[in-house]
Scaffold this active site. Structure first.
Site: not given
Ligand code: FE
Ligand code: FE
Lengths: 135, 280, 280, 135
Positions: C12, C59, C193, C240
């Protein structure tokens, strides 16, 4: 874990005499009414409400029925349309009346009668546990 | 090593805060209630807990309908008494214990409890009334406090079984905290009360006392009482007693009763109070 | 009866939202990424889900450090795109499905998941980017959405095991909803990431693809990957991916892969995407 | 359930090269710094901050060290004192720079070098998985 069925769980709540359990259905219906009541935790809002109850109510996305019930302090009506007693209690304190006195208005007793019932040991659970089972 | 040395159960009726704050603790109405806490006040002076894990529920004070956490643990430095509509109670700020609170929060999440961490909030009568009952008037509370707020307002609240299991997990977390701390856990709310509708004022002393008996028992049968039984037998707000199971679950299988007290009425409510210690 | 008909996994990355909003979907950089979603956009047009249970993380948009819920379920009527510092994305408001959301929330709490119920919040790129990837540009999103926000920012996030179990419980809850609804569940975030420090930019295609393989597998080994492995192997924000396990847990033991896509890079990130259906 | 020990769980995080995991210790240290960063989600706060960065920072209960690191946009320093990247990203967007560009400033590469590394497939995990095990 038991994997209880939510439908069966909720259905039982309807079997308790004179009692509205604050389920999702009620929480949704009464959402803005309860948020209105909660706003009375701020002294400046209490002052504004006291100065113009109707005007203050008109700022909230609540039904005319709910507004009338607030103005009339009809707590049974407010419970019926999704009010929750802990939220509504901000209205008791805004009015400066005791919690128990406000609660007594929801029963078939006067405040002195209700108070005397409590002094005498409270309401017996006998006969008011279950509508279906009559116990 | 931190250790849970005792569990305390107590009602947290707002009127008790009013009575305390207005100096009515010994009048005809409140005298018999507060008399049942005299033992505990003396005992707490001896015990001097470093931290109290205070299980309570927020009564539409810190949390409104926008956010409804099932289990919320306060990890903040301090908490102010909430304005519940009468102005805030004139009692000391509640001082947190962020070291232990974060340790417990992290441990509980690893242990698969889905905690909400709270760093800032005001605390209402659910938390400050038990402090007044156990410590009386003071300039500063004689202990730090970790607030543990449980949703018992919007249905469903957590099951009794889940509450007991949370208590067990809290005990494991406390035991794994390296600092030597005397930790108490308090369960508050209850006993019989219904604050709404035609059935308001319901009081069931037999059931309440059986509940206290079950807390004293060696087995964990009490965790399996379904919500509907609390509601039918003790009134719609009697559900608050599930919070006592968090306290009881944290004490282990065998407990010793140090003190027990029951009185009717206080406002719309029956007052219950118990002091337990782990007996291993 | 409502039924979960498919599970979708997807990164996302906020930059995908930017690319979409600025009409760059087919340029040299973004073309290979969006090409991998073409199949899914066509498939979604056939599938026409009534509701998407959209597992994502906030976030630092709706939740700041004051409240950190582990599992939060959106029961509201609608949600606005959050202003993440650039102004809100110009995409449609997200329309909730309060009937099913409350049903799931209540069922999960009975099932001993300690949910936080959310009635009002803004939703950030974690939720709106997957909608753009799966549906493209539209006047109104073609489905209602139940946001399910998972804390993967402040440690510890929920374990993989807990996430999988939550997915299983969501499936039970959906099955017990009487209305006939076509429900999808999406897990978002990931893949490799790291957005911070000297090791930023870490990408591990072998590990990411093994993770996708494990999602396709018949067993549930993937639920037991410890957090530290995600962190070491896929970067600090690779954690995540635990959110994909909620999606996968909801699909039952056997699944069929309908579509799979992997690409490096997008901004700091590897893009992963998978479409699974229960195979019973 | 596994009853994992939180101490062992947390200790492993310190073994990852060039990485600060956002643990409770960091969350507590960086609390007000992160709340400051979060405040930049509001356009009016972004304007106020841009007009007078130092003045805006002085409204927050954060250390001089943290203020200097914000003014210098020293993101590694900010991470060291408890900043979290998702909170700090509100500062990237206030500055109007891309997320990846801001991230590159934390590495030993220039932005073009970092961007090229990403185009080439990103940083290999080889050798940066574990300090202790050197793998
Ligand atoms: Fe209470
Ligand atoms: Fe993300």
């Amino acid at each position: 874990m038991s994997h209880l069925d939510i439908h069966a769980y909720l259905a039982e709540f309807e079997d308790i005499p004179g009692t509205r359990v604050f389920t999702a259905a009620r929480a949704r219906q009464g959402y803005h009414l309860n948020q209105f009541a909660m706003s009375l935790m701020k002294p400046e809002n209490r002052e504004r409400f006291k100065a113009d109850e109707r005007g203050y109510l008109d700022e909230w996305a609540i039904s005319e029925e709910a507004k009338q019930a607030v103005l009339a302090r009809d707590y049974n009506a407010l419970l019926d349309i999704g009010g929750n007693i802990y939220f509504l209690s901000k209205l008791f304190s805004t009015d400066g009346i005791a919690f128990a006195q406000a609660v007594s208005t929801m029963t078939d007793m006067s405040w002195p009668e209700y108070r005397q019932m409590m002094l005498d040991g409270g309401r017996s659970p006998e006969g008011v546990r279950s509508i279906r089972e009559g116990r | 090593m931190a250790r849970i040395t005792a569990g305390v159960g107590s009602s947290h009726v707002p009127l008790l805060g009013v009575a305390h704050d207005q100096g009515k603790e010994r009048d005809d109405y409140f005298g018999p209630i507060f008399a049942g806490y005299d033992w505990t006040r003396e005992w707490e002076k001896q015990e001097k807990p470093d931290v109290v894990i205070l299980v309570y529920n927020d009564h539409a004070s810190a949390f409104d309908m926008r956010f409804i956490p099932t289990f919320a643990i306060g990890c903040g430095e301090r908490y102010k008494p909430a304005d519940e509509g009468w102005g805030p109670r004139k009692v000391p700020d509640v001082i947190g214990h962020p070291d232990l609170a974060w340790h417990i929060a992290q441990s509980l999440i690893l242990d698969e409890f889905d905690m909400t961490i709270i760093n800032e909030m005001d605390v209402d009568h659910g938390l400050t009334v038990p402090l007044s009952m156990m410590f009386g008037a003071c300039e500063a509370w004689p202990t730090t406090v970790i607030p543990l707020a449980v949703n018992v307002v919007t249905y469903p609240p957590p099951s009794g079984n889940r509450c007991w299991a949370l208590g067990e997990a809290i005990a494991r977390a406390v035991e794994s905290f390296p600092e030597d701390l005397n930790v108490q856990i308090w369960g508050t709310g209850g006993m019989s009360h219904q604050l709404q509708g035609a059935r308001a004022g319901l009081i069931n002393p037999e059931w309440d006392n059986r509940f206290l008996d079950l807390l004293e028992a060696e087995d964990d049968a009490v965790r399996h009482i379904p919500h509907i039984e609390y509601l039918r037998e003790t009134g719609s707000e009697g559900i608050e007693m599930v919070m006592w199971l968090i306290m009881r679950g944290a004490l282990g299988h065998k407990v010793k009763t140090l003190h027990r007290h029951y009185h009717v009425p206080c406002s719309n409510t029956a007052i219950g109070h118990i002091v337990l210690e782990p007996n291993t």
